[in-house]
Design a protein around this motif. Sequence first.
Motif, PDB file in Angstrom:
ATOM      1  N   ALA A  19       0.883  -1.257  -0.053  1.00  0.00           N
ATOM      2  CA  ALA A  19       0.006   0.040  -0.154  1.00  0.00           C
ATOM      3  C   ALA A  19       0.860   1.287  -0.085  1.00  0.00           C
ATOM      4  CB  ALA A  19      -0.945  -0.102   1.138  1.00  0.00           C
ATOM      5  N   VAL A  20       0.252   2.231  -0.665  1.00  0.00           N
ATOM      6  CA  VAL A  20       0.984   3.662  -0.669  1.00  0.00           C
ATOM      7  C   VAL A  20       0.090   4.724  -0.301  1.00  0.00           C
ATOM      8  CG1 VAL A  20       2.175   5.451  -2.003  1.00  0.00           C
ATOM      9  CG2 VAL A  20       2.639   2.924  -2.559  1.00  0.00           C
ATOM     10  N   PHE A  21       0.682   5.565   0.562  1.00  0.00           N
ATOM     11  CA  PHE A  21      -0.139   6.819   1.234  1.00  0.00           C
ATOM     12  C   PHE A  21       0.470   8.230   0.717  1.00  0.00           C
ATOM     13  CE2 PHE A  21      -1.164  10.290   4.097  1.00  0.00           C
ATOM     14  CZ  PHE A  21      -2.716  10.141   3.934  1.00  0.00           C
ATOM     15  N   LEU A  22       0.005   8.896   0.119  1.00  0.00           N
ATOM     16  CA  LEU A  22       0.221  10.241  -0.469  1.00  0.00           C
ATOM     17  C   LEU A  22      -0.276  11.448   0.358  1.00  0.00           C
ATOM     18  CD1 LEU A  22       0.378   9.544  -4.124  1.00  0.00           C
ATOM     19  CD2 LEU A  22       2.314   9.151  -2.558  1.00  0.00           C
ATOM     20  N   ASP A  23       0.310  12.124   1.024  1.00  0.00           N
ATOM     21  CA  ASP A  23      -0.210  13.238   1.739  1.00  0.00           C
ATOM     22  C   ASP A  23       0.692  14.753   1.038  1.00  0.00           C
ATOM     23  OD1 ASP A  23      -1.320  15.420   3.028  1.00  0.00           O
ATOM     24  OD2 ASP A  23      -0.845  14.636   4.965  1.00  0.00           O
ATOM     25  N   PHE A  79       5.329  -0.762  -5.904  1.00  0.00           N
ATOM     26  CA  PHE A  79       4.515  -2.092  -5.476  1.00  0.00           C
ATOM     27  C   PHE A  79       5.113  -3.333  -5.853  1.00  0.00           C
ATOM     28  CE2 PHE A  79       1.465   1.263  -5.951  1.00  0.00           C
ATOM     29  CZ  PHE A  79       0.727   1.060  -5.049  1.00  0.00           C
ATOM     30  N   GLY A  80       4.864  -4.316  -5.029  1.00  0.00           N
ATOM     31  CA  GLY A  80       5.287  -5.632  -5.230  1.00  0.00           C
ATOM     32  C   GLY A  80       4.538  -6.272  -6.464  1.00  0.00           C
ATOM     33  N   CYS A  81       4.824  -7.558  -6.715  1.00  0.00           N
ATOM     34  CA  CYS A  81       4.291  -8.244  -8.240  1.00  0.00           C
ATOM     35  C   CYS A  81       2.775  -8.547  -8.030  1.00  0.00           C
ATOM     36  CB  CYS A  81       5.101  -9.626  -8.032  1.00  0.00           C
ATOM     37  SG  CYS A  81       4.785 -10.777  -6.655  1.00  0.00           S
ATOM     38  N   ASP A  82       2.057  -8.431  -6.696  1.00  0.00           N
ATOM     39  CA  ASP A  82       0.821  -8.593  -6.389  1.00  0.00           C
ATOM     40  C   ASP A  82       0.078  -7.239  -6.466  1.00  0.00           C
ATOM     41  OD1 ASP A  82       1.009 -11.342  -6.243  1.00  0.00           O
ATOM     42  OD2 ASP A  82       1.286 -11.116  -4.007  1.00  0.00           O
ATOM     43  N   GLY A  83       0.492  -6.345  -6.835  1.00  0.00           N
ATOM     44  CA  GLY A  83      -0.153  -5.064  -7.072  1.00  0.00           C
ATOM     45  C   GLY A  83      -0.198  -4.450  -5.568  1.00  0.00           C
ATOM     46  N   GLY A  84      -1.350  -3.637  -5.465  1.00  0.00           N
ATOM     47  CA  GLY A  84      -1.499  -3.128  -3.990  1.00  0.00           C
ATOM     48  C   GLY A  84      -2.525  -1.975  -4.141  1.00  0.00           C
ATOM     49  N   ARG A  85      -2.607  -1.136  -2.974  1.00  0.00           N
ATOM     50  CA  ARG A  85      -3.671  -0.034  -2.833  1.00  0.00           C
ATOM     51  C   ARG A  85      -2.908   1.133  -2.577  1.00  0.00           C
ATOM     52  NH1 ARG A  85      -8.813   0.006  -3.659  1.00  0.00           N
ATOM     53  NH2 ARG A  85      -9.442   0.910  -1.956  1.00  0.00           N
ATOM     54  N   ILE A  86      -3.579   2.309  -3.222  1.00  0.00           N
ATOM     55  CA  ILE A  86      -2.933   3.536  -3.121  1.00  0.00           C
ATOM     56  C   ILE A  86      -3.933   4.567  -2.481  1.00  0.00           C
ATOM     57  CG2 ILE A  86      -3.545   4.197  -5.296  1.00  0.00           C
ATOM     58  CD1 ILE A  86      -0.884   5.915  -5.374  1.00  0.00           C
ATOM     59  N   CYS A  87      -3.644   5.370  -1.611  1.00  0.00           N
ATOM     60  CA  CYS A  87      -4.533   6.367  -1.013  1.00  0.00           C
ATOM     61  C   CYS A  87      -3.877   7.799  -1.083  1.00  0.00           C
ATOM     62  CB  CYS A  87      -5.007   6.046   0.430  1.00  0.00           C
ATOM     63  SG  CYS A  87      -5.677   7.507   1.422  1.00  0.00           S
ATOM     64  N   TYR A 121     -10.107  15.146   1.170  1.00  0.00           N
ATOM     65  CA  TYR A 121     -10.865  14.073   0.677  1.00  0.00           C
ATOM     66  C   TYR A 121      -9.778  13.105   0.375  1.00  0.00           C
ATOM     67  CZ  TYR A 121     -14.103  18.074  -1.126  1.00  0.00           C
ATOM     68  OH  TYR A 121     -14.947  18.876  -1.077  1.00  0.00           O
ATOM     69  N   LEU A 122     -10.435  11.781   0.429  1.00  0.00           N
ATOM     70  CA  LEU A 122      -9.450  10.476   0.424  1.00  0.00           C
ATOM     71  C   LEU A 122      -9.918   9.865  -0.961  1.00  0.00           C
ATOM     72  CD1 LEU A 122      -9.845   9.279   4.219  1.00  0.00           C
ATOM     73  CD2 LEU A 122      -7.885  10.485   3.137  1.00  0.00           C
ATOM     74  N   THR A 123      -8.934   9.799  -1.769  1.00  0.00           N
ATOM     75  CA  THR A 123      -9.215   9.281  -3.042  1.00  0.00           C
ATOM     76  C   THR A 123      -8.117   7.909  -3.012  1.00  0.00           C
ATOM     77  OG1 THR A 123      -9.150  11.031  -4.293  1.00  0.00           O
ATOM     78  CG2 THR A 123      -8.595   9.111  -5.456  1.00  0.00           C
ATOM     79  N   PHE A 124      -8.905   6.726  -3.382  1.00  0.00           N
ATOM     80  CA  PHE A 124      -8.405   5.210  -3.202  1.00  0.00           C
ATOM     81  C   PHE A 124      -8.607   4.682  -4.650  1.00  0.00           C
ATOM     82  CE2 PHE A 124     -10.204   6.166   0.924  1.00  0.00           C
ATOM     83  CZ  PHE A 124      -9.095   5.798   1.917  1.00  0.00           C
ATOM     84  N   ALA A 125      -7.496   3.736  -4.794  1.00  0.00           N
ATOM     85  CA  ALA A 125      -7.476   2.982  -6.068  1.00  0.00           C
ATOM     86  C   ALA A 125      -6.524   1.920  -6.091  1.00  0.00           C
ATOM     87  CB  ALA A 125      -6.804   3.975  -7.333  1.00  0.00           C
ATOM     88  N   THR A 126      -6.657   0.804  -6.767  1.00  0.00           N
ATOM     89  CA  THR A 126      -6.095  -0.466  -6.916  1.00  0.00           C
ATOM     90  C   THR A 126      -5.207  -0.548  -8.086  1.00  0.00           C
ATOM     91  OG1 THR A 126      -8.017  -1.352  -5.749  1.00  0.00           O
ATOM     92  CG2 THR A 126      -6.408  -3.097  -6.909  1.00  0.00           C
ATOM     93  N   LEU A 127      -4.197  -1.018  -7.905  1.00  0.00           N
ATOM     94  CA  LEU A 127      -3.034  -1.425  -9.000  1.00  0.00           C
ATOM     95  C   LEU A 127      -3.236  -2.902  -9.028  1.00  0.00           C
ATOM     96  CD1 LEU A 127      -0.968  -0.381 -10.946  1.00  0.00           C
ATOM     97  CD2 LEU A 127       0.745  -0.928  -9.441  1.00  0.00           C
ATOM     98  N   PRO A 128      -3.773  -3.486 -10.329  1.00  0.00           N
ATOM     99  CA  PRO A 128      -3.829  -4.855 -10.335  1.00  0.00           C
ATOM    100  C   PRO A 128      -2.701  -5.632 -10.636  1.00  0.00           C
ATOM    101  CG  PRO A 128      -4.872  -3.649 -12.355  1.00  0.00           C
ATOM    102  CD  PRO A 128      -4.558  -2.609 -11.098  1.00  0.00           C
TER     103      PRO A 128
END
Length: 324
Positions: A154-158, A173-181, A268-275
């Motif tokens: 996971a990655v968090f950006l402020d 991100f690792g080979c399985d992708g992950g989440r970002i906020c 505002y919190l923006t979330f996304a997924t890297l497949p």
Amino acid sequence: SGINAEWTLRPGEYQLTAGLYRHNDIIGKPWGCKMYSHNKKQTITLLAPTPELWTLALPHRTQILYGADIALITLMLELASGSVVVESGTGSGSLTHALSRAVGSTGHVHTHEFHEVRYNVAKEEFKSHGLENVTCYHRNVCQDGFGVVEVANAVFLDLPNPWDVVEKTLPVFGCDGGRICSFSPCIEQVQKTSLRLSEYGFDEIQTFECVERTYQLTRKRLHQPYIGNERHKKFRMEQQRSNTENGQWQQMILKSGPKKDAVGHTGYLTFATLPPKQLGDRDSKEEEEEREEEKEEKETKEGSDSAQIIDGRESVVGSESEHQ
């Protein structure tokens, strides 16, 4: 009535609105017990340090995230024991403490801060608080990237311009992708960040505004005029004199309503997924530049070869005409 953080590693005194307390009397006491002040008239409660309490008591070096936003971030980033989080914008360290607890001793938090003074203070705080699973970097990620590769779940950006960093998060991100906020105070920042996330292959892009509204109970006197004869009125007034005012009967009721000093809009919190399927198509900037250089060299070589062939044909044609 308030929460304060105090270190009691040496003899001394701590002066509060709730009285004077000596460090020697506090050291060694169990968590949760009540301490009387020096004059034995007021008390405080000794609370075990938690990320929630630290958020309320920490010295503010920047704007911080509070409990409602932190809870949503840890939930939507799908953090668990053993997760690895990369954070940009350490600030006052409010979120970092919560991330450290969420990933546990088998996980790790890589947090980055570009301001040198804030970096030094945060680093000392993490060390003194025993956060061994946190590594703090003095780094400008907008220019230099994150400095870690294929480690994060996971990655968090402020950041003020998170859209400029989206590309630099891909190698993290690792080979399985992950989440970002991404946390942004303004909706225009959300729009630019969402477009950039979509451009670089992120899915499930969602934006939330978490507005906390706390309710409280208060006691209120309900005035009711008395309807009856004077004899009964006098008798009842003598029995319930404490509940009367200005000749009217009073009834105590409970009233509920939102606090007037509640926290409003924070951001505002923006979330996304890297497949994972996008990982094979990603290339670093250096690899792209190398491919472009190879392509240019190949085109230049082909152009020079064709020019030599044309020159050779012209020379052959010229020699034949001279022979004739």
